[in-house]
Write a protein that holds these residues in place. Structure first.
Motif, short mmCIF file in Angstrom:
data_model
loop_
_atom_site.label_atom_id
_atom_site.label_comp_id
_atom_site.label_asym_id
_atom_site.label_seq_id
_atom_site.Cartn_x
_atom_site.Cartn_y
_atom_site.Cartn_z
N ASP A 46 0.83 -1.21 0.00
CA ASP A 46 0.00 0.00 0.00
C ASP A 46 0.86 1.26 0.00
OD1 ASP A 46 -2.50 -1.13 -0.18
OD2 ASP A 46 -2.97 -0.95 1.96
N ASP A 47 1.92 1.26 0.82
CA ASP A 47 2.82 2.41 0.85
C ASP A 47 3.49 2.63 -0.50
OD1 ASP A 47 2.19 2.76 3.53
OD2 ASP A 47 4.05 1.85 4.27
N VAL A 48 3.96 1.55 -1.10
CA VAL A 48 4.68 1.66 -2.37
C VAL A 48 3.74 2.08 -3.49
CG1 VAL A 48 6.05 0.41 -4.09
CG2 VAL A 48 6.48 0.03 -1.66
N ILE A 49 2.51 1.56 -3.49
CA ILE A 49 1.58 1.96 -4.55
C ILE A 49 1.21 3.44 -4.41
CG2 ILE A 49 -0.64 1.35 -3.50
CD1 ILE A 49 -1.43 0.24 -6.28
N GLN A 50 1.09 3.91 -3.18
CA GLN A 50 0.81 5.32 -2.97
C GLN A 50 1.96 6.18 -3.52
OE1 GLN A 50 0.15 6.44 1.12
NE2 GLN A 50 -0.86 8.32 0.53
N GLU A 51 3.19 5.79 -3.22
CA GLU A 51 4.36 6.50 -3.75
C GLU A 51 4.39 6.44 -5.27
OE1 GLU A 51 6.72 8.49 -2.31
OE2 GLU A 51 5.39 8.33 -0.59
N THR A 52 4.02 5.29 -5.81
CA THR A 52 4.01 5.12 -7.27
C THR A 52 3.06 6.11 -7.92
OG1 THR A 52 4.60 2.77 -7.11
CG2 THR A 52 3.47 3.49 -9.13
N PHE A 53 1.84 6.19 -7.43
CA PHE A 53 0.86 7.08 -8.05
C PHE A 53 1.19 8.56 -7.79
CE2 PHE A 53 -1.83 3.23 -8.49
CZ PHE A 53 -1.99 3.32 -9.86
N ILE A 54 1.87 8.85 -6.70
CA ILE A 54 2.35 10.23 -6.49
C ILE A 54 3.38 10.56 -7.58
CG2 ILE A 54 3.78 11.68 -4.98
CD1 ILE A 54 2.31 10.32 -2.59
N LYS A 55 4.31 9.63 -7.82
CA LYS A 55 5.33 9.85 -8.87
C LYS A 55 4.69 9.93 -10.25
CE LYS A 55 9.34 9.57 -6.55
NZ LYS A 55 10.07 8.47 -6.04
N VAL A 56 3.67 9.13 -10.50
CA VAL A 56 2.97 9.19 -11.79
C VAL A 56 2.37 10.58 -11.95
CG1 VAL A 56 0.96 8.34 -13.08
CG2 VAL A 56 2.54 6.71 -12.01
N TRP A 57 1.66 11.07 -10.91
CA TRP A 57 1.04 12.39 -10.97
C TRP A 57 2.09 13.47 -11.22
CZ3 TRP A 57 -3.41 14.72 -11.66
CH2 TRP A 57 -3.55 16.06 -11.31
N GLN A 58 3.19 13.39 -10.47
CA GLN A 58 4.24 14.40 -10.61
C GLN A 58 4.93 14.33 -11.97
OE1 GLN A 58 6.60 13.33 -7.18
NE2 GLN A 58 5.53 14.77 -5.84
N GLY A 59 4.95 13.15 -12.58
CA GLY A 59 5.65 12.97 -13.83
C GLY A 59 4.80 13.13 -15.08
N LEU A 60 3.52 13.43 -14.91
CA LEU A 60 2.63 13.53 -16.07
C LEU A 60 3.11 14.55 -17.10
CD1 LEU A 60 -0.93 13.19 -14.51
CD2 LEU A 60 0.23 11.59 -16.04
N ASN A 61 3.64 15.66 -16.63
CA ASN A 61 4.12 16.68 -17.58
C ASN A 61 5.33 16.20 -18.37
OD1 ASN A 61 2.14 18.55 -16.93
ND2 ASN A 61 3.34 19.43 -15.27
N ASN A 62 6.05 15.23 -17.81
CA ASN A 62 7.24 14.72 -18.50
C ASN A 62 6.95 13.49 -19.34
OD1 ASN A 62 8.80 16.70 -17.24
ND2 ASN A 62 9.11 15.42 -15.44
N PHE A 63 5.73 12.97 -19.27
CA PHE A 63 5.39 11.79 -20.07
C PHE A 63 5.33 12.19 -21.52
CE2 PHE A 63 2.27 8.87 -22.04
CZ PHE A 63 2.98 7.69 -21.87
N ARG A 64 6.25 11.62 -22.32
CA ARG A 64 6.39 12.04 -23.72
C ARG A 64 5.57 11.18 -24.66
NH1 ARG A 64 11.30 11.51 -21.50
NH2 ARG A 64 11.73 9.65 -22.73
N GLY A 65 5.08 10.07 -24.20
CA GLY A 65 4.29 9.21 -25.07
C GLY A 65 5.12 8.29 -25.94
N ASP A 66 6.46 8.33 -25.78
CA ASP A 66 7.28 7.40 -26.56
C ASP A 66 7.26 6.00 -25.95
OD1 ASP A 66 8.72 8.24 -24.38
OD2 ASP A 66 10.61 8.52 -25.43
N ALA A 67 6.77 5.89 -24.74
CA ALA A 67 6.52 4.60 -24.10
C ALA A 67 5.01 4.44 -23.97
CB ALA A 67 7.17 4.55 -22.72
#
Length: 184
Positions: A46-67
């Protein structure tokens, strides 16, 4: 909703919050079990998934769509899981290169005895065998065996070549077979 439609919504600032909730709904369970197979304990997962989705949210602007969106999320979850395991080993003063799995084995035993993990005897033996593997080898085995991912997707998630992944999976299978044969 396709990942591409979801990405388009995520890139629209007016729809980002709603799109992120859809993303969580779509991937939360898959990512939880991906993490849980690595960290074993429910609370840790649960702790790790929470950290994961926080990082996903923070990284949305950097998601380039090449993956692909899902491989990008899995990569973040994988890195968070491996970082969590390293941090836990440091806190318990276990040398990282030792690959000691005693703590995870104890967590597995506790989860079984409290009924949090069920399964027949062979499933329990398989879980114990998996915990004998180095983290990255266990990760590759889990993604290929349990999640039936393609080597190309695993390569994108782990940043490893397909050839190296095939070798890692083959070694993992051999080690698991050896462990199971010795347990019999």
């Amino acid at each position: 909703m396709s990942d591409q439609e979801l990405v388009n919504l995520l890139l629209d600032p007016a729809k980002r919050q709603n799109a992120f909730e859809l993303l969580i709904k779509k991937y939360q369970q898959k990512i939880y079990w991906h993490i849980r197979k690595m960290v074993i304990d429910h609370d840790d997962a649960d702790d790790v998934i929470q950290e994961t989705f926080i990082k996903v949210w923070q990284g949305l602007n950097n998601f380039r769509g090449d993956a692909q969106l899902y491989t990008w999320i899995y990569r973040i979850a994988t890195n968070e899981s491996l970082n969590f395991l390293q941090k836990k080993r440091r806190q318990n003063h276990v040398p990282i290169e030792n690959e000691d799995s005693t703590d995870l084995l104890n967590t597995l035993e506790s989860s079984i005895s409290h009924g949090y993990i069920s399964g027949d005897e062979i499933q329990v033996k398989l879980q114990k065998a998996l915990l004998q593997l180095p983290d990255k080898q266990r990760l590759v085995f889990n993604m290929k065996y349990y999640e039936d991912m393609k080597y190309e997707d695993i390569a994108e998630i782990t940043g490893t070549s397909v050839g190296a992944l095939k070798a890692s999976y083959h070694l993992a299978v051999k080690k698991i077979e050896e462990f199971l044969n010795n347990e019999s």
